[in-house]
Design an enzyme around this catalytic site. Structure first.
Site, PDB file in Angstrom:
ATOM      1  N   ARG A  71       1.327 -11.882  -8.554  1.00  0.00           N
ATOM      2  CA  ARG A  71       2.492 -11.809  -7.670  1.00  0.00           C
ATOM      3  C   ARG A  71       3.320 -10.561  -7.967  1.00  0.00           C
ATOM      4  O   ARG A  71       4.034 -10.054  -7.092  1.00  0.00           O
ATOM      5  CB  ARG A  71       3.362 -13.062  -7.832  1.00  0.00           C
ATOM      6  CG  ARG A  71       4.673 -13.015  -7.043  1.00  0.00           C
ATOM      7  CD  ARG A  71       5.354 -14.364  -6.961  1.00  0.00           C
ATOM      8  NE  ARG A  71       5.502 -15.007  -8.249  1.00  0.00           N
ATOM      9  CZ  ARG A  71       6.462 -14.709  -9.142  1.00  0.00           C
ATOM     10  NH1 ARG A  71       7.339 -13.749  -8.882  1.00  0.00           N
ATOM     11  NH2 ARG A  71       6.534 -15.373 -10.281  1.00  0.00           N
ATOM     12  N   TYR A 124      11.068  -2.217  16.995  1.00  0.00           N
ATOM     13  CA  TYR A 124      10.017  -3.232  17.117  1.00  0.00           C
ATOM     14  C   TYR A 124      10.647  -4.627  17.219  1.00  0.00           C
ATOM     15  O   TYR A 124      11.676  -4.899  16.606  1.00  0.00           O
ATOM     16  CB  TYR A 124       9.089  -3.132  15.905  1.00  0.00           C
ATOM     17  CG  TYR A 124       8.127  -4.281  15.767  1.00  0.00           C
ATOM     18  CD1 TYR A 124       7.129  -4.486  16.712  1.00  0.00           C
ATOM     19  CD2 TYR A 124       8.214  -5.164  14.699  1.00  0.00           C
ATOM     20  CE1 TYR A 124       6.249  -5.544  16.600  1.00  0.00           C
ATOM     21  CE2 TYR A 124       7.334  -6.224  14.571  1.00  0.00           C
ATOM     22  CZ  TYR A 124       6.348  -6.406  15.527  1.00  0.00           C
ATOM     23  OH  TYR A 124       5.485  -7.466  15.414  1.00  0.00           O
ATOM     24  N   ASP A 196      11.167   3.685   9.810  1.00  0.00           N
ATOM     25  CA  ASP A 196       9.875   3.071  10.057  1.00  0.00           C
ATOM     26  C   ASP A 196       8.948   4.161  10.602  1.00  0.00           C
ATOM     27  O   ASP A 196       9.149   4.673  11.695  1.00  0.00           O
ATOM     28  CB  ASP A 196      10.023   1.925  11.065  1.00  0.00           C
ATOM     29  CG  ASP A 196       8.715   1.168  11.312  1.00  0.00           C
ATOM     30  OD1 ASP A 196       7.634   1.750  11.092  1.00  0.00           O
ATOM     31  OD2 ASP A 196       8.785   0.004  11.733  1.00  0.00           O
ATOM     32  N   LYS A 221      -1.424  -1.415  10.783  1.00  0.00           N
ATOM     33  CA  LYS A 221      -1.685  -0.618  11.972  1.00  0.00           C
ATOM     34  C   LYS A 221      -2.535   0.615  11.635  1.00  0.00           C
ATOM     35  O   LYS A 221      -3.679   0.500  11.236  1.00  0.00           O
ATOM     36  CB  LYS A 221      -0.361  -0.247  12.632  1.00  0.00           C
ATOM     37  CG  LYS A 221       0.584  -1.449  12.872  1.00  0.00           C
ATOM     38  CD  LYS A 221      -0.045  -2.544  13.699  1.00  0.00           C
ATOM     39  CE  LYS A 221       0.955  -3.599  14.160  1.00  0.00           C
ATOM     40  NZ  LYS A 221       1.604  -4.350  13.078  1.00  0.00           N
TER      41      LYS A 221
END
Length: 406
Positions: A71, A124, A196, A221
């Site tokens: 983690r 977005y 972004d 993406k």
């Protein structure tokens, strides 16, 4: 979090800064082999053991390189983080289970009740939901401005802004923001700047060089490029990334090592894919702009685009995503999309295959019709993410599908 590592010795070598194509292949991988492997191994182990308790303690305290628990960190994940860090020219990078995990963890790390964040209207859809639904619940003030009204954004920054969050080009309308101009104003007023960079990728744009403090990516993406792995990343200074990493290690939105491997593999061809997608998208945008059944085309590479001058100045290429509006509204969209042969009708972008769809089922599926309208997104808009197919085949495919319109 993968920290900056010392570069290999340049003794007996010509000194040259590697290009982005070379870095896409080699960055993060030169010291990540196991038993001589030429590819980064996938470390599926959740925990990492130590026989020496003193060494274990030093690793746990960050005084010695190593891993404790999945983690927190993982060798395969660390290689991915180093590749992204290097491509963005950052001091440090950390990773996340998805792009939205990267965005939300970054904002919640940096903002507290009473703080104020300034952003733009048409980010977005998931990001927009954070601004209009989630952050206000934590008494965080949100101001959203017209995306291309730089004067209005500057005025909002001047009013006790803690964080300026920008996206350029925007998803899905491809609006372009003058990052250097707004970053300078934000820093003048003591605000942090987050950008972004998912649409542009570090191949086309490097926001840190334009004044941004942090860069976020949906690695799902273009970075991964094959639509087979979710992931996110944030890059910036060691101090800021360390804070975000600490939030992420406690809240738990860690990147899976197999996803990290798939993203690493995809990034090896990033520069080649982006080169082809840049080229195809510009040709397709020009074709659509001249077509009588297309009402509008949004692509920053077009000379007619309202922010073309800014894009030409701050981008090395204009990206692989364009959007357009058909004559005939949403009824025309419903006829047109199923007739595309070389496009997945799906909620994704940046893949080697072309992907197309309207905002209501892709970028802003979580938003209401009214929220999309408030963000300046037409219901009849088609987001078209160009793949690496032959450009002429894609244009012919569009041409055939357009025969169904009107």
């Amino acid at each position: 979090m993968k920290k900056h590592t010392r570069s290999p010795s340049k003794k007996n070598h010509n000194v040259r800064t590697p290009g982005l194509g070379t870095l896409s292949v080699w960055a993060g991988e030169q010291n990540a082999s196991w038993m001589g492997s030429t590819q980064v191994p996938v470390a599926h182990s959740v925990s990492f053991g130590y026989r020496d308790l003193d060494e274990w303690l030093k690793v746990a305290q960050g005084k010695k390189p190593g891993h404790i628990y999945g983690r927190n960190t993982n060798p395969t994940v660390a290689a991915f983080e180093e590749k992204v860090r290097t491509l963005e020219g950052a001091e440090a990078a950390t990773s996340f289970a998805s792009g939205m995990a990267a965005i939300s963890n970054t904002l919640f790390t940096l903002l507290s009740p009473g703080d104020r964040v300034v952003s733009v209207n048409d980010t977005y859809g998931g990001t927009n939901k954070l601004f209009i639904e989630f952050l206000p619940r934590f008494q965080i003030d949100v101001t959203l401005c017209d995306t291309t009204d730089h004067a209005a954004i500057e005025a909002a920054i001047a009013k006790a802004c803690k964080v300026l969050y920008l996206e350029s080009p925007t998803n899905p309308t491809n609006k372009v923001i003058d990052l250097a101009r707004l970053a300078a104003v934000a820093h003048k007023h003591g605000a942090l700047v987050i950008v972004d960079n998912t649409f542009a990728t570090p191949i086309n744009q490097q926001p840190l060089k334009l004044g941004a403090d942090l860069v976020v990516h949906s690695a799902t993406k273009f970075l991964g490029g094959h639509a087979d792995a979710l992931g996110g990343a944030v890059c910036g200074s060691r101090e800021l990334v360390s804070r975000i990493y600490h939030f992420r290690e406690i809240t738990g939105a860690c990147l899976d090592p197999m996803a990290a491997y798939l993203l690493l593999r995809g990034m090896k061809t990033l520069h080649l894919r982006i080169r082809q997608q840049n080229q195809s998208a510009l040709q397709i945008a020009r074709f659509l702009e001249a077509h009588p059944k297309v009402a509008a085309v949004f692509y920053p590479g077009l000379e007619s685009h309202e922010s073309h001058t800014i894009a030409r100045r701050q981008m090395g290429g204009y990206g692989g995503v364009l959007s357009f509006v058909l004559q005939g509204g949403f009824a025309a969209v419903k006829k047109f999309l199923p007739r595309l042969r070389y496009a997945h009708l799906a909620a994704n972008l940046g893949a080697v295959e072309t992907v197309a769809g309207p905002p209501a089922t892709t970028s802003h599926v979580e938003s209401t019709r009214e929220e999309r309208a408030a963000s300046g997104i037409p219901e009849a808009l088609i987001r078209y993410s160009v793949g690496i197919e032959d450009t002429d085949d894609l244009i012919t495919d569009l041409q055939n599908a357009l025969k169904s319109v009107g």
